[in-house]
Structures are given as C-alpha cells and as structure tokens.
Write a protein that holds these residues in place. Structure first.
Motif: not given
Length: 299
Positions: A86-95, A276-284
């Motif tokens: 449930g973690d939403f991450i960003l991935v660097n595409k030019f690394s 980077f973790v921009w959102l950590a969703w765990r549910g209701p």
C-alpha cells in the motif's frame, strides 16, 4: 491481465498527434476557406477536436513518466520493513539513463545501479531449459512450460550484487566477494496482527536488523522459521554475477521471490531508482494512512 500504461500513453500520443497533423496538412485549409466564403464558422470534426485538446496533455504526462518520475504502488510484503503493502512511491526514471517509453531501450547512459539501491525493473522470468537444453526465461516457476510468456510486470527489490561480484548466501548469511555482510539486530518485528502481512511476520517470529550493505545502512527482516531461501550459487544463479546483470533481493529475506529463485536481473530490464514514499495507504480497518511513512526518502 497486465497493462503497460507507458505503452498505452505512447499509443495515444501517436494516435492523437497523427490525427491532428493529418487535419492540418489536408483538411484545415479547405475548412477555413469554406468558413471565409460562407461567413459561418466551420466546426472541427470531433476526432480532430479531441486530438487537438488531448495531444499536448498526454504528451506532457508521457514525457514526465518516461524521463522524470513515475509513481508505483507496492503490491506485496517482500520489501518489508522498508516498504509496505500500500505504499505509493516515486521512481527516478533518469538515474540509470533515459529510456524509450514502452520499448525500454536506453537512449542516454547516465550511470549504473549502486549496491544498496532500491530499484524497479521489468520481471525477467524464471531461468528454464528448453527442449534443446538452451537457457530461456519463462513465467513458469516449475519450468514444466519453459515457453510460458513472461508477463510485463514491474517488480521492486534491492541491489545486492554488481557485475563481477562473487555472491554467496548460506541461509540468513550473505557474503559479497568473500566478506560477510554485517547486520545489527534491532529486535522483534512489531506490527498490526489484523493485517495479513504483519500477522505472517509476527506468527513466524520475524526480527528486524540494520544491514550494512557497503555505504548503505537499511532495515531488513529475517524469519528463518517461515521458509528457508534458496542459497547462492544454485542452478539459476552462478556465484559470479555476469556482465550486464545484477543480483537483487527483497528486504524481507525469507518472504521474497528474488534473484535467488530466478537469477540475475538484466540491466536492460531496469525501470528506475525508488526514492520517495508519497502515500502510505493501509485501508479503513487500519487507520487509512501510516503517517510515519509518508514523505520519507527510501534508503
């Protein structure tokens, strides 16, 4: 079914661009002339109107996702405790270089993965032998069907071995070029027993460690009572990492289907570096969000 969103974006960009271009080359002038002679505005056909409106928007999205940063969602617990389901991450595409959208061939080299990097890559498939004894990649872990097509899935793991390294694993022990990788025990894993991922680790007595992987110190979990991992070297993985390949493993070492099972990860399968973790969703049922994880840099 696995959908390649980059391929869809590329296809739509080409489609809308071609429609708009054809209209400008062959139909726009005639439509303008009719409007001037009649004194009444000539509306654009709806496909042209859509193409003109959507082409620049989709092109910008395609360029950002392909060459700057792309969002991904963690689907499994193989990278716990570093990254959770449930973690939403960003991935660097030019690394590791600029790559062609959808085709993934490298356009510009901008570096190579370093030991300890958390990388996203196209799953290469399991190493199997075909009817002629030739090594092939298959989606069938049992290799009963060596020609089973490998789905276009994106996976995430940590880089352990670089090309030319000698990698050995003996149960929970990891050796790189003959030296054991150090790890300091932090203590028992603490989690929410209502979550299946946490419950599994709590049931099997998972312990959390700080692993010292070169200059990278990161969290790692071990639960030997759950399932003994494949040791390296094995039939799929030689001790020395081949050129153009990387050995990758999950931080949840006993619950990760990684290079120990399907071999090295080819360089051409790289998608980018998770950062980077921009959102950590765990549910209701689990408080919706894990605020402690959101906004954190991935190590």
């Amino acid at each position: 079914m696995d959908f390649d969103f980059s391929a869809i974006l590329l296809g739509l960009t080409v489609l809308f661009g071609v429609v708009w271009l054809l209209d400008r080359l062959f139909f726009y002038k005639a439509r303008k002339a009719r409007a001037e002679s009649s004194g009444a505005e000539q509306p654009e056909p709806w496909p042209v109107d859509w193409a003109r409106s959507l082409f620049p928007v989709i092109l910008v999205v395609l360029l950002l996702r392909s060459f700057v940063a792309e969002p991904f969602r963690i689907p499994s617990g193989s990278m716990m405790p570093t990254l959770d389901v449930g973690d939403f991450i960003l991935v660097n595409k030019f690394s590791y270089g600029l790559r062609m959208p959808a085709f993934n061939n490298k356009l510009l080299d901008m570096g190579e993965p370093k030991r300890g990097d958390v990388v996203v890559f196209r799953f290469p498939g399991y190493v199997c032998a075909d009817e002629n004894g030739k090594a092939v990649r298959s989606a069938d872990i049992t290799c009963q069907d060596p020609h089973a097509p490998v789905p276009g899935q994106n996976w995430i793991k940590r880089v352990i071995g670089l090309p030319g390294d000698r990698i050995e694993t003996r149960g929970s022990e990891l050796y790189i070029n003959g030296e054991r990788v150090g790890a300091d025990e932090i203590g028992p894993y603490k989690g929410n027993p209502n979550r299946p991922e946490d419950r599994l680790m709590l049931t099997y007595g998972a312990k959390v460690y700080t692993e010292h992987l070169g200059s990278v110190n990161h969290l790692m979990a071990q639960m030997p009572a759950y399932s003994p991992p494949m040791d390296i070297p094995n039939a799929a993985v030689p001790s020395e990492v081949p050129k153009g390949c990387y050995i990758v493993m999950g931080d949840n070492r006993n619950n990760s289907t990684d290079s120990r099972w399907w071999g090295c990860m080819p360089e051409q399968n790289l998608v980018g570096k998770a950062f980077f973790v921009w959102l950590a969703w765990r549910g209701p049922s689990n408080g919706f969000f894990d605020w402690s994880k959101m906004g954190k840099v991935i190590h």
